[in-house]
Structure formats: structure tokens, C-alpha cells
Scaffold this active site. Structure first.
Site, PDB file in Angstrom:
ATOM      1  N   SER A 155      22.081 -18.500  -0.413  1.00  0.00           N
ATOM      2  CA  SER A 155      22.432 -17.193  -0.971  1.00  0.00           C
ATOM      3  C   SER A 155      21.318 -16.724  -1.889  1.00  0.00           C
ATOM      4  O   SER A 155      20.541 -17.537  -2.410  1.00  0.00           O
ATOM      5  CB  SER A 155      23.739 -17.303  -1.768  1.00  0.00           C
ATOM      6  OG  SER A 155      23.992 -16.130  -2.516  1.00  0.00           O
ATOM      7  N   TYR A 168      28.824 -21.492  -8.076  1.00  0.00           N
ATOM      8  CA  TYR A 168      28.328 -20.988  -6.791  1.00  0.00           C
ATOM      9  C   TYR A 168      26.806 -21.033  -6.757  1.00  0.00           C
ATOM     10  O   TYR A 168      26.202 -21.512  -5.782  1.00  0.00           O
ATOM     11  CB  TYR A 168      28.843 -19.569  -6.578  1.00  0.00           C
ATOM     12  CG  TYR A 168      28.496 -18.961  -5.241  1.00  0.00           C
ATOM     13  CD1 TYR A 168      29.229 -19.281  -4.103  1.00  0.00           C
ATOM     14  CD2 TYR A 168      27.459 -18.041  -5.117  1.00  0.00           C
ATOM     15  CE1 TYR A 168      28.933 -18.709  -2.878  1.00  0.00           C
ATOM     16  CE2 TYR A 168      27.152 -17.471  -3.894  1.00  0.00           C
ATOM     17  CZ  TYR A 168      27.891 -17.806  -2.775  1.00  0.00           C
ATOM     18  OH  TYR A 168      27.582 -17.234  -1.555  1.00  0.00           O
TER      19      TYR A 168
END
Length: 275
Positions: A155, A168
């Protein structure tokens, strides 16, 4: 002839979203597919996860392209289940060339308010699950003796800092280290390992009330339109989110002959957000 004619791809998180998109595109390029998804709720996740009906739809779309697919449910926190799924797929389809480490979850919390299970579930799924996927699948690629390609979906959050998502970001950043070591260790077997780093992608993991609230905490019940109004300010190009197709195109480049000498790289698909 397709770019992936005669190859077999193993894809986690294949029931919907980016995973399904990758599966269908790989099939359109001539690949057969081994597909897995958890197809069950995941603790600490606020949105609805994929279902067995979603996975069945992936099967339908791949078979509509006249390609073979072996699909099963498996939690990437369960190494034995992953091995069973890959082994069954290779036994039926005869080989394995491509591994797409795509499955993942999202949740949010302020760092100093985060519960232990929120942190540990995120790391176990998004980071340790990626290791388990490679551990289960890569030996088959090695055994084939033809080389191959592994792509890990990370990501933009691995490369930039965002509030409310330390767990995350930590998991996605950890994937970069995992990718680089795997690229070194598997290079002698002509297996290339890379990671892709999208900005926000318009999938069910993002298009839900919990994610909208993260982007618009000033509103009691923000809508998708509210999210898009805020999201467009984060990217240099005037889009709030990219599409699964945009990530799939990057992955096809990496796994096809076009990426035959590309390994150990972080390919960013971020609409200029990292600028």
C-alpha cells in the site's frame, strides 16, 4: 495468444475486489487460476468481508473465459489450510508460475487507543499472512524449474504516514522487507518478487461507512460523495480513488515477460499521492 498462456496463478483474497479482478484478467491472458478467500467474518473488521457466493462468482467469471479454476476457502492465518489449497490446485492444474499475495484487511484506530487484538489481527493477516502465502506456494514455483513471479500487494501506507492506521502502515511496510529478502533468496531459481503500492482503491474494503467516517470525522454519517470530496485532495491527479484495473495492469506487467528482469522493486500506483 495471451501474455500468460499456459501459466497457473495462485491468488489470495480472490472472491471479490482486486483479487477477483486479477483472477479474471489473468484468465483473459491465458492463465489458469488457484483461488482462495476466507469467505467469513474477520474480527476487528468493521465492514462485511467476502462470502462463498462472492468466490463462486469469481469462479463463474473465470470459467466464462474458458479457463480452469480451483477455488477453496482458506484463512491466510492458517498455513496448513493454505498448503492444502495450493497443493490441491497444483495437483489438478499441473504447475504453478505466479503467486499474487493479495488478501488483506483494513481497520482504524488512534495509536494510543488501539486494542491489542486490533493490532495483532492486522499484523497476523496483512503481514504474517503474506509470509504464510509465500511459504505455502513458492516451493511449487521452485519445483517447476521454470522461474516465476510473486507480487505482494502492499500500500501507499507503507511509504507515507497516515493517522489512525499505525498497525496497517506497519504491516504494509513490513511487506517491503519481506519482498526484498524473498527476491534475494529466490533469484537463483529465477523467481522474481516485487510489491505494488496503490493509493486508495475503490473496492468493498474502502467503500463502506467505516472508511468514509475515517476520511470525514467531522460528519455524523458521511456518504461516498463526502469521502470522494475529501479523498481527491490526497492525490495529485484529480481522483479520489483508483480502480482495481489500475492495480491489475501493474501486476500483469510484473508477472508477464515484460517484467522478466524486474525484481525487488516497489511499484507505486498512487495517482501522485506520494508527491
Amino acid at each position: 495468444m495471451g501474455l500468460l498462456e499456459g501459466k497457473v496463478a495462485f491468488i489470495t483474497g480472490a472472491a471479490r475486489g482486486q483479487g477477483r479482478n486479477h483472477a479474471v484478467r489473468m484468465a483473459s491472458e491465458g492463465a489458469d487460476i488457484i483461488a482462495v478467500d476466507v469467505c467469513a467474518p474477520v474480527e476487528t473488521v468493521a465492514y462485511d468481508t467476502a462470502t462463498e457466493a462472492d468466490l463462486a462468482e469469481t469462479v463463474r467469471q473465470v470459467e466464462a473465459l474458458d479457463r480452469r479454476i480451483v477455488a477453496s476457502t482458506a484463512d491466510i492465518r492458517d498455513l496448513a489450510a493454505l498448503r492444502s489449497a495450493v497443493d490441491a490446485g497444483v495437483a489438478e492444474l499441473g504447475r504453478l508460475d505466479i503467486v499474487l499475495v493479495n488478501a488483506g484487511i483494513f481497520s482504524s484506530s488512534r495509536l494510543l487507543e488501539m486494542e491489542d487484538d486490533t493490532w495483532s489481527t492486522m499484523i497476523d493477516v496483512n503481514l504474517s499472512g503474506a509470509w504464510r502465502t509465500i511459504r505455502a506456494a513458492a516451493p511449487h514455483v521452485v519445483a517447476g524449474g521454470r522461474g516465476g513471479s510473486i507480487v505482494i500487494t502492499s500500500s501507499l501506507a507503507a511509504l507515507t504516514a497516515n493517522e489512525n492506521m499505525a498497525h496497517y502502515s506497519a504491516a504494509k511496510a513490513g511487506l517491503v522487507g519481506l519482498m526484498k529478502v524473498a527476491a534475494k533468496e529466490l533469484a537463483a531459481d529465477r523467481i522474481r518478487v516485487n510489491s505494488v503500492h496503490p493509493t486508495t482503491v475503490a473496492t468493498d474494503m474502502i467503500l463502506n461507512d467505516a472508511f468514509y467516517q475515517l476520511f470525514r470525522p467531522d460528519l455524523e454519517k458521511p456518504t461516498r460523495e463526502d469521502f470522494e470530496e475529501a479523498g481527491v485532495t490526497l492525490n495529485a491527479l484529480p481522483v479520489a480513488a483508483i480502480e482495481s484495473d489500475d492495480v491489475t495492469e501493474a501486476i500483469v506487467y510484473l508477472v508477464a515477460d515484460s517484467g522478466r528482469y524486474v525484481t525487488g522493486t516497489t511499484l507505486v500506483v498512487d495517482a501522485g499521492a506520494s508527491l
